[in-house]
Design a protein around this motif. Structure first.
Motif, PDB file in Angstrom:
ATOM      1  N   SER A  55      47.165  40.913  31.665  1.00  0.00           N
ATOM      2  CA  SER A  55      46.544  42.125  31.651  1.00  0.00           C
ATOM      3  C   SER A  55      45.872  42.101  30.099  1.00  0.00           C
TER       4      SER A  55
ATOM      5  N   ASN B 130      42.466  40.603  30.544  1.00  0.00           N
ATOM      6  CA  ASN B 130      41.549  41.514  31.125  1.00  0.00           C
ATOM      7  C   ASN B 130      40.977  42.250  30.022  1.00  0.00           C
TER       8      ASN B 130
ATOM      9  N   SER C 270      39.621  46.407  34.084  1.00  0.00           N
ATOM     10  CA  SER C 270      38.903  46.047  35.634  1.00  0.00           C
ATOM     11  C   SER C 270      37.410  46.603  35.595  1.00  0.00           C
ATOM     12  N   THR C 271      36.662  46.096  36.711  1.00  0.00           N
ATOM     13  CA  THR C 271      35.457  46.465  36.968  1.00  0.00           C
ATOM     14  C   THR C 271      35.515  47.098  38.452  1.00  0.00           C
TER      15      THR C 271
ATOM     16  N   ILE D 185      38.148  46.952  43.492  1.00  0.00           N
ATOM     17  CA  ILE D 185      38.717  46.779  41.961  1.00  0.00           C
ATOM     18  C   ILE D 185      38.789  45.326  41.712  1.00  0.00           C
TER      19      ILE D 185
ATOM     20  N   PRO E 231      39.637  42.405  38.770  1.00  0.00           N
ATOM     21  CA  PRO E 231      40.028  42.047  37.277  1.00  0.00           C
ATOM     22  C   PRO E 231      38.744  41.651  36.421  1.00  0.00           C
ATOM     23  N   ASN E 232      38.835  42.367  35.216  1.00  0.00           N
ATOM     24  CA  ASN E 232      37.606  41.645  34.258  1.00  0.00           C
ATOM     25  C   ASN E 232      37.947  40.060  34.101  1.00  0.00           C
TER      26      ASN E 232
END
Length: 273
Positions: free
Chosen positions: A107, A110, A145-146, A157, A159-160
């Motif tokens: 996380s 991200n 996320s993007t 969605i 994840p970055n």
């Protein structure tokens, strides 16, 4: 005897209520009022950033950071009202954060990726990109996320960290895009007529730019067809309209002029004995 015990508990309850009741109520008021103020202040700052014409991507990202920071300050103030030693709380919070950080390394990667996206700006909110096997419009960039919205209006969605670690194709980064097509005609068809027809179709579409100049040429003598490559430039917003309309126009015009569009086939000749 029982009445004395009951009275003892009642007195104890009243003592604790008088000692901590007002503190609890005050802490709740501080938390609820502080949360409301944090939302309003974040919305005000966001509005000011929009008025200052700050990039939308940076605004959306900053909004999350500002609100989280303000809310943390409110929680600490509420705990302080309850009599909790906030210095010890900060130390405990730091230790808990470290433990959580070790458990949630993915996380936090991200979050790091989100910072890189904001700093290097390979794309912004509103751009159409392809990444991680998904193509769509960027509708939001948050800490983890993007959010992409493909043309069929799904919500994807990503994840970055997956975006930073993958190839990114930005279709909105330039004002112009090139439409590329390959059209095949039969070997028995008039090559010059086909080339002239393709150029007429391209020039008839007002969305196609004259500069850079459209390009049409024979690209391949294939097994079943003579293939033309057609390259034409248009504004990014007109790309898909030009792309699909050209396919339809070529098919209809070739049919009118008797120019065939062959499909893969094989001619078999047999020798008579």
């Amino acid at each position: 005897m029982e009445n004395i015990d009951i009275q003892k508990y009642i007195d104890m309850a009243l003592l604790y209520a008088s000692e901590y009741g007002f503190k609890i109520i005050a802490a709740l008021i501080i938390f609820l009022l502080g949360k409301w103020v944090a939302k309003k202040l974040t919305a005000f700052i966001k509005k000011m950033m929009h008025k200052a014409k700050i990039d939308k991507t940076l605004v959306e990202f900053s909004e999350s950071i500002i609100y989280f920071t303000l809310l943390l300050m409110v929680v600490i103030a509420a705990l302080n009202q309850l009599g909790v030693n906030t210095t010890s709380f900060v130390a405990v919070f730091g230790a808990a954060t470290l433990a959580i950080g070790l458990a949630l390394q993915g996380s936090f990667s991200n979050i790091g990726a989100a910072v890189l996206i904001i700093l290097f700006r390979p794309f912004k909110v509103g751009d159409v990109i392809e990444t991680g096997g998904v193509t769509g419009e960027v509708t939001d960039i948050n800490l983890f996320s993007t959010i992409l919205t493909p043309v069929d209006k799904r919500v994807v969605i990503v994840p970055n960290s997956s975006i930073i670690g993958a190839n990114i194709t930005n279709f909105s980064n330039r004002e112009q895009r090139r439409v590329d097509h390959v059209f095949g005609i039969g070997y028995d068809d008039d090559l010059k007529l086909a080339k002239e027809t393709l150029m007429e179709i391209v020039k008839a579409d007002k969305r196609i730019l004259s500069e850079p100049e459209p390009f049409i040429a024979v690209s391949e003598l294939a097994d079943s067809s003579v293939n033309f490559v057609v390259r034409a430039w248009t504004l990014t917003d007109d790309y898909w309209g030009v792309y699909f309309d050209m396919l339809e126009s070529v098919k209809l015009t070739f049919d009118e002029k008797g120019i065939s569009i062959p499909y893969p086939q094989m001619d078999v000749h047999t020798d008579k004995q």
